[in-house]
Each structure stands twice: as structure tokens, then as C-alpha cells.
Write an enzyme that holds these catalytic residues in place. Sequence first.
Site, short mmCIF file in Angstrom:
data_model
loop_
_atom_site.label_atom_id
_atom_site.label_comp_id
_atom_site.label_asym_id
_atom_site.label_seq_id
_atom_site.Cartn_x
_atom_site.Cartn_y
_atom_site.Cartn_z
N CYS A 127 -23.94 -17.98 -26.51
CA CYS A 127 -24.70 -17.80 -25.07
C CYS A 127 -24.23 -18.85 -24.13
CB CYS A 127 -25.96 -17.91 -25.50
SG CYS A 127 -26.72 -16.58 -26.40
N HIS A 135 -29.64 -11.24 -19.48
CA HIS A 135 -28.67 -12.15 -19.91
C HIS A 135 -27.17 -11.72 -20.62
CE1 HIS A 135 -27.43 -15.24 -22.76
NE2 HIS A 135 -27.98 -15.08 -23.67
N CYS A 169 -30.03 -22.06 -25.35
CA CYS A 169 -30.03 -22.10 -26.82
C CYS A 169 -28.64 -21.42 -26.92
CB CYS A 169 -31.21 -21.61 -27.41
SG CYS A 169 -31.63 -20.00 -27.12
N GLY A 175 -26.43 -19.19 -30.19
CA GLY A 175 -26.47 -18.51 -31.35
C GLY A 175 -25.68 -19.20 -32.52
#
Length: 415
Positions: free
Chosen positions: A115, A371, A401, A403
Site C-alpha cells: 500500500c 484506495h 499502513c 500489507g
Amino acid sequence: MSGLSFVASHFGPGGKKGVSAITEKHPDDIVVTCALRTALTKGGKGGFKDTAAADLLAGVFKGVIDRSGIDPSQVNDIAVGSVLAPGGGATEFRAAALVAGFPESTAVKSLNRQCSSGLQAIVDIANAVKSGMIDVGIGAGVESMSSQYGPGAVTEFSELLEAHPESANCKVPMGVLSEQMAKDRNVTRAAQDSFAAASYQKAVKAQKAGLFNEEIIPLEVKWTDPKSGEEKTITVKADDGIRDGITPESLGKIRPAFAKDGSIHAGNASQISDGAAAVLLMKRSTAERLGQKILGKYVAASVVGVKPLLMGIGPWKAIPVALEKAGITKDDVDIYEINEAFASQCVWCINELGLPQEKINPKGGAIAFGHPLGCTGSRQISTLLTELKRTNKKIGVSSMCVGTGMGMAAVWVAE
């Protein structure tokens, strides 16, 4: 870095430190002269559902050339973050750069840090400029979740990886992780729904006021009507996932997605979306020589690891590290763009860091408008710098954050 050099890094010329130091202008500053994005559209049903990721990228690349006025031959390298593209998108992204008007002398690479891929691409370019490897570069991000999201996005683990407990945790679905985190850390459904509703409401207000218009480059694409099967040419110029009338009460009626007694559902998690974004970077001295308008500058970044099962806490760990590297405190920051992967993890990070809600995602976030995995880190910069300029504020932080258990953050100064 030694203790002495670390302390010295917090001081600018003349002994200045903190905000005074990072807001000073120097020839070697790494500056942003263009930051824009496509609209973000709903995966599988929105305006870009029939558009390939590389085509979105070509559109945003062309937008950078047109808006900045940069001579394409001046751009030495392009880094593109993408998560789901087969082969990392390396071949298609190079082709997209050529289609957009960059010459064969402009190099292109793809990268994947989940991400944070879009932000990592920007930081890679910033570091290449800072080191002198290149003079001008573009950090970008793109994702077509319409065409590439699904079970096939993660391969099966080997026996070796499955046998290691922390390794095996890397493939636990993020929604399941966020659900468990919400339970373990007592982030209530009411708190999540309240945060999510606020994201929608802020985004609706911003969209109606035209606050996204400056950062979005309209794209003309082919779109097939799912009812009639008719192919049409449409111009996509607005985020189509933003919904009016969302309240904590309306979100409270949605069924949990991962457990009967769970708190996470489709309304308080990020939307599956398609989109692209790009940021043009160079040294201040280069920008002045080329007549480029400076929007802001890159100051510092951090990337950290956390336990795979605690993936969502990444910003909580990454933001303080980035602030320390920049030599400022959390209170010096005017706007935080923190990716709303899930309301649960975002709420927890904000509360643990002690950040005021009014500084978080003032135009809404991924819950409200999406997103697209590889795009978000670069999309945040256009959103952040545009809003800092509009409100006459200076310092911003972008974070997310990541993954498999990581977090990333970066500090920016608007001009």
C-alpha cells in the site's frame, strides 16, 4: 548516523532547527513542481472499470507534461508503484511513458511495497535526485483493481514459508487482521462508524466546493454500459465513490464482513478503486533553472516493520520516525494524510499518537473515495500539497499502513 551528526541534522544553516530549519529554502532542496492524479473510481463499476492501468498512467504522465510545461527529455527516470499488476507492470509502464511523450532516454521502473508503493516510488526518485544520480524524475503510482484485484493477487506459499509462524501470518487477509486488531485493542464499531461517516462527509463537502478539481486531471476513456452493453466515450473528472448522506447511524445498519459479531464492514473500510497519480521532483536549483513553479518540498521519510498480524499499526510507528528525521514534533504538523485502509486501524493510530481529528484527512480519505493500492501513496501528495496551499499552511505528513506488517511516512513543506 552518529549521535553528533544526528543532532546536527536537526539544525539548518545559522543554527536554526525544527520548523525554522525545514521551511528555509536552499538550492539542494528536493522540490515538487507538479503533483496530480486521476479521479478515483469504483472498482468493477466506476468510470475506469474498462481502462487498463497503463492507460491511466499514460494519461497522468501526459497531464504532468502539460501542466508543468517540463520538456520530457529533461526527465531522467520514472518510478511507478503498483501492487497487483502482473510482472510488476514493468513492461506496460515503460510503454505508457513513451505513449505520454517521454523519449526513449527516460528510464522507467516499477516497484511494489504494497500500500505504500506510490510513496516509495516518490522517495526513490527524491533520493536519486539528492544523490546526484538523476536531475529530474517522476514518482508515480497506479492500480486497476477492476482488472487485477482478487484471489489471484497472492500466490500459494511453499512449505518452507508455511512452516514459519511469522512468515505464514504474512498472507492473512488484511480485513481479518483489522477485525482482530479492533477486538484486541478495543476499537468499537461506534468509533469506527463515526470516523468513516466523517470521512464521507468531509469528502462530500470538499467535492461540492471543488476542492479536488485542481489536483485531478480529467481523462477521456472508453466505458461499456453494463446494462446495454454499449461502448461509450466518457470524460472522468471526479471521484465517483463519494456518497452523500452517510451517517454513523446509516453505517450501523451494514452487516459485518468478517465475523457475525464483528465491527468491520463495507462502509468503514477503504473502497476498491482504480486510479493513478504522479509527482514531478528535482532540486530547487534545477527548478529555478528550468522555470518550474515550486509547489513544495520533500523533507524526510521513514519505513518501518511491525508484526504481520499487526499490519494496521504501521503509521503509529512510522510517523514518529519521520518526524524525528525531519527534526520536528507532531504538533508542528498542520495536516496529516493518513490512509484509511480500515477505520479500525486509522482510529487506533490517531488516538495512540494523540493527533487532533481536525488535522486528519481534511478532505476525507480512502473510505470515502477509494484506495487503489499502488496509487494511494502518490495520490496523497497532490491532495496534501493542494490543501496546504489553499489553507495557507506549511507542514504536512503522509502515511499509511502496509500489507505484511509495515508502515511508511513522509514529511512535506508547502510553498
